[in-house]
Write a protein that holds these residues in place. Sequence first.
Motif, PDB file in Angstrom:
ATOM      1  N   ALA A   1       9.156  53.333 -31.623  1.00  0.00           N
ATOM      2  CA  ALA A   1       9.308  54.367 -30.597  1.00  0.00           C
ATOM      3  C   ALA A   1       8.422  54.065 -29.394  1.00  0.00           C
ATOM      4  O   ALA A   1       7.526  53.225 -29.442  1.00  0.00           O
ATOM      5  CB  ALA A   1       8.974  55.734 -31.186  1.00  0.00           C
ATOM      6  N   ALA A   2       8.643  54.820 -28.315  1.00  0.00           N
ATOM      7  CA  ALA A   2       7.896  54.592 -27.081  1.00  0.00           C
ATOM      8  C   ALA A   2       6.426  54.961 -27.211  1.00  0.00           C
ATOM      9  O   ALA A   2       5.609  54.571 -26.372  1.00  0.00           O
ATOM     10  CB  ALA A   2       8.529  55.383 -25.940  1.00  0.00           C
ATOM     11  N   ASN A   3       6.080  55.713 -28.276  1.00  0.00           N
ATOM     12  CA  ASN A   3       4.686  56.112 -28.507  1.00  0.00           C
ATOM     13  C   ASN A   3       4.145  55.548 -29.822  1.00  0.00           C
ATOM     14  O   ASN A   3       3.264  56.135 -30.433  1.00  0.00           O
ATOM     15  CB  ASN A   3       4.574  57.633 -28.520  1.00  0.00           C
ATOM     16  CG  ASN A   3       5.380  58.261 -29.655  1.00  0.00           C
ATOM     17  OD1 ASN A   3       6.294  57.644 -30.206  1.00  0.00           O
ATOM     18  ND2 ASN A   3       5.064  59.497 -30.001  1.00  0.00           N
TER      19      ASN A   3
ATOM     20  N   THR B   1      -2.915  59.037 -26.080  1.00  0.00           N
ATOM     21  CA  THR B   1      -2.335  57.924 -25.341  1.00  0.00           C
ATOM     22  C   THR B   1      -1.588  57.026 -26.307  1.00  0.00           C
ATOM     23  O   THR B   1      -2.052  56.794 -27.418  1.00  0.00           O
ATOM     24  CB  THR B   1      -3.443  57.104 -24.654  1.00  0.00           C
ATOM     25  OG1 THR B   1      -4.169  57.943 -23.766  1.00  0.00           O
ATOM     26  CG2 THR B   1      -2.857  55.936 -23.881  1.00  0.00           C
ATOM     27  N   ALA B   2      -0.435  56.514 -25.872  1.00  0.00           N
ATOM     28  CA  ALA B   2       0.310  55.560 -26.708  1.00  0.00           C
ATOM     29  C   ALA B   2       1.366  54.865 -25.866  1.00  0.00           C
ATOM     30  O   ALA B   2       1.685  55.297 -24.743  1.00  0.00           O
ATOM     31  CB  ALA B   2       0.959  56.256 -27.900  1.00  0.00           C
ATOM     32  N   GLY B   3       1.919  53.787 -26.410  1.00  0.00           N
ATOM     33  CA  GLY B   3       2.986  53.047 -25.738  1.00  0.00           C
ATOM     34  C   GLY B   3       3.834  52.312 -26.756  1.00  0.00           C
ATOM     35  O   GLY B   3       3.768  52.585 -27.956  1.00  0.00           O
ATOM     36  N   ASN B   4       4.604  51.348 -26.262  1.00  0.00           N
ATOM     37  CA  ASN B   4       5.464  50.578 -27.165  1.00  0.00           C
ATOM     38  C   ASN B   4       4.868  49.220 -27.512  1.00  0.00           C
ATOM     39  O   ASN B   4       5.533  48.380 -28.117  1.00  0.00           O
ATOM     40  CB  ASN B   4       6.858  50.406 -26.566  1.00  0.00           C
ATOM     41  CG  ASN B   4       6.829  49.602 -25.264  1.00  0.00           C
ATOM     42  OD1 ASN B   4       5.764  49.160 -24.813  1.00  0.00           O
ATOM     43  ND2 ASN B   4       7.989  49.421 -24.657  1.00  0.00           N
ATOM     44  N   GLY B   5       3.606  49.012 -27.114  1.00  0.00           N
ATOM     45  CA  GLY B   5       2.942  47.748 -27.397  1.00  0.00           C
ATOM     46  C   GLY B   5       2.626  46.964 -26.146  1.00  0.00           C
ATOM     47  O   GLY B   5       1.663  46.188 -26.118  1.00  0.00           O
ATOM     48  N   ALA B   6       3.418  47.142 -25.094  1.00  0.00           N
ATOM     49  CA  ALA B   6       3.149  46.495 -23.808  1.00  0.00           C
ATOM     50  C   ALA B   6       2.202  47.384 -23.016  1.00  0.00           C
ATOM     51  O   ALA B   6       2.472  48.577 -22.829  1.00  0.00           O
ATOM     52  CB  ALA B   6       4.449  46.287 -23.038  1.00  0.00           C
ATOM     53  N   ASP B   7       1.096  46.833 -22.553  1.00  0.00           N
ATOM     54  CA  ASP B   7       0.071  47.640 -21.879  1.00  0.00           C
ATOM     55  C   ASP B   7       0.636  48.447 -20.718  1.00  0.00           C
ATOM     56  O   ASP B   7       0.240  49.601 -20.501  1.00  0.00           O
ATOM     57  CB  ASP B   7      -1.063  46.730 -21.393  1.00  0.00           C
ATOM     58  CG  ASP B   7      -2.167  47.510 -20.703  1.00  0.00           C
ATOM     59  OD1 ASP B   7      -2.805  48.352 -21.359  1.00  0.00           O
ATOM     60  OD2 ASP B   7      -2.382  47.281 -19.490  1.00  0.00           O
ATOM     61  N   ILE B   8       1.570  47.891 -19.991  1.00  0.00           N
ATOM     62  CA  ILE B   8       2.109  48.573 -18.819  1.00  0.00           C
ATOM     63  C   ILE B   8       2.800  49.886 -19.180  1.00  0.00           C
ATOM     64  O   ILE B   8       2.983  50.769 -18.340  1.00  0.00           O
ATOM     65  CB  ILE B   8       3.088  47.639 -18.055  1.00  0.00           C
ATOM     66  CG1 ILE B   8       3.365  48.189 -16.658  1.00  0.00           C
ATOM     67  CG2 ILE B   8       4.360  47.426 -18.848  1.00  0.00           C
ATOM     68  CD1 ILE B   8       4.159  47.224 -15.779  1.00  0.00           C
ATOM     69  N   ASN B   9       3.174  50.041 -20.430  1.00  0.00           N
ATOM     70  CA  ASN B   9       3.912  51.236 -20.856  1.00  0.00           C
ATOM     71  C   ASN B   9       3.045  52.310 -21.512  1.00  0.00           C
ATOM     72  O   ASN B   9       3.584  53.264 -22.089  1.00  0.00           O
ATOM     73  CB  ASN B   9       5.027  50.828 -21.821  1.00  0.00           C
ATOM     74  CG  ASN B   9       6.105  50.012 -21.136  1.00  0.00           C
ATOM     75  OD1 ASN B   9       6.464  50.295 -19.997  1.00  0.00           O
ATOM     76  ND2 ASN B   9       6.611  48.992 -21.816  1.00  0.00           N
ATOM     77  N   GLN B  10       1.731  52.192 -21.423  1.00  0.00           N
ATOM     78  CA  GLN B  10       0.860  53.245 -21.957  1.00  0.00           C
ATOM     79  C   GLN B  10       1.056  54.546 -21.177  1.00  0.00           C
ATOM     80  O   GLN B  10       1.068  54.551 -19.947  1.00  0.00           O
ATOM     81  CB  GLN B  10      -0.608  52.824 -21.884  1.00  0.00           C
ATOM     82  CG  GLN B  10      -1.015  51.755 -22.884  1.00  0.00           C
ATOM     83  CD  GLN B  10      -0.943  52.231 -24.320  1.00  0.00           C
ATOM     84  OE1 GLN B  10       0.057  52.023 -25.004  1.00  0.00           O
ATOM     85  NE2 GLN B  10      -2.009  52.864 -24.793  1.00  0.00           N
TER      86      GLN B  10
END
Length: 360
Positions: free
Chosen positions: A101-103, A124-133
Motif C-alpha cells: 500500500a501507499a503507506n 509518516t509513511a510511503g511506498n518505499g520511495a523517499d519521494i512518496n513519504q
Amino acid sequence: MNKFTSKGLKLHMLWLALFVSVSLSCGKSSNPTPVDPVPPTTVSTFSNPLMNGADPSVFQKDGVYYYLQTNGSSINLWSTTAMSKLSTAVPKTVFTPVAGAANSRNVWAPELYFFDGKWYIYYTAGNGADINQRTWVLENSSPDPTTGTWVDKGKIFSPSADFWAIDGSVLEVNGSRYFLWCGRPDVTNVNLTQNIYIAKMTNPYTLEGTATKLTEPEFGWEKNGFGVNEGPQALTSPDNKTFIIYSASYCGTDDYALGQLALKAGGNPLVKADWTKSTQPVFTKQPQSNAFGPGHNSFFKSPDGKENWIIYHANSATNQGCADQRNVRMQKFTFKADGSPDFGVPVATGLQISRPSGEK
C-alpha cells in the motif's frame, strides 16, 4: 546415701532448667517473638538512556502515559503510569499497514492524540520511495487506545502543499486546531531542504485553506548536513504563551539540535509574521555527557502536574548517524521569567536523576 541422692537430684534439675532456658533463647520455642518485615527499598532515581529508539512521543491522559516511537514497519504503543519505568512496559502493535500500500513502508514518527472522544495517531509513511513519504491518520473510538480497532482515515494533507511530508503533529490555540508538519516543496526531491508548514484543521483528519510555511532553515546551526526544520512540537507555557519547538539540521549529524518559534500575544498561528524565531538553538549536543544530535522531542508533565519534562532521542557517541544506535532520554525543564522554556543541556548518560514528582 540418701543425702547424696537428694543433692544430685537438685543438681540434675538445675542443669535441666538451664538447658531449657538456653534452648528457648536459641529460637526453639513454638511461639517466637514476631519480627517486623523489612520494608522494600524505594528507588527514587533513574538514569538515561531509558531505552533504544528514535522520534519519541508521549501523550498523557487519566494518569496514564502513552508512548510511541519510530518502528519502520508498524506502529507500537506503550502504556505506563511511570515514565521512568518506560523500559519495563510491554508494547502492543496497534497498526500494521497492508503490504504494497501507499503507506506500507518507512513508518516513522507516530504521535497519539485524543480529540472529541476519539483517539488519533498521526504518522509518516510511503511506498518505499523517499519521494512518496506523506503524513497519515488513524482513528480509534475505544476508551483505551491499546484496545479497539484502529481505522485508517487515509492521508492528511493540504491541497496547496501536497508534496513530501513527514512529522505531523497538532497545535491547539484558542479552541482551534492546526496541523503542523515538515515538507520539501521540490516535487522532484532534488532539493532536500525541509521546512515546517501549518494549516487549519476542519476535523482531525482534514485540512482547510492554504498551508503556511512557518519556518525554513536560515542559520548555520539549521544547515549541518543539509538544511532541515522538522519534528514540530507545540508547547504552552504556564502563562499561556505558545511555542513550537522543532528539530534543525540533518538527523545524521552530531549537530542535530532544537530551535524555537514563539507566537506573539493575540497572534494568528497561520501568519508567519506573528511568530518570532530564535536566532540560536535552544538545546544542543553535549559531548562530555555522551549526548550527540539531541532532538525530535515531545513533552509531558509529572504525575502530580508540578514538573515539566522533555523526552528526546540522541546518540551516545560521535558519528553514529541517523540510525538504530539512537536512544531515548528524558529530563526536567523549567520556564524563564519571559515565559519561554529553559531546557538546559542534555544530562549525562548514567547520571542518577530524581524521578518525576508523584511517581509511584
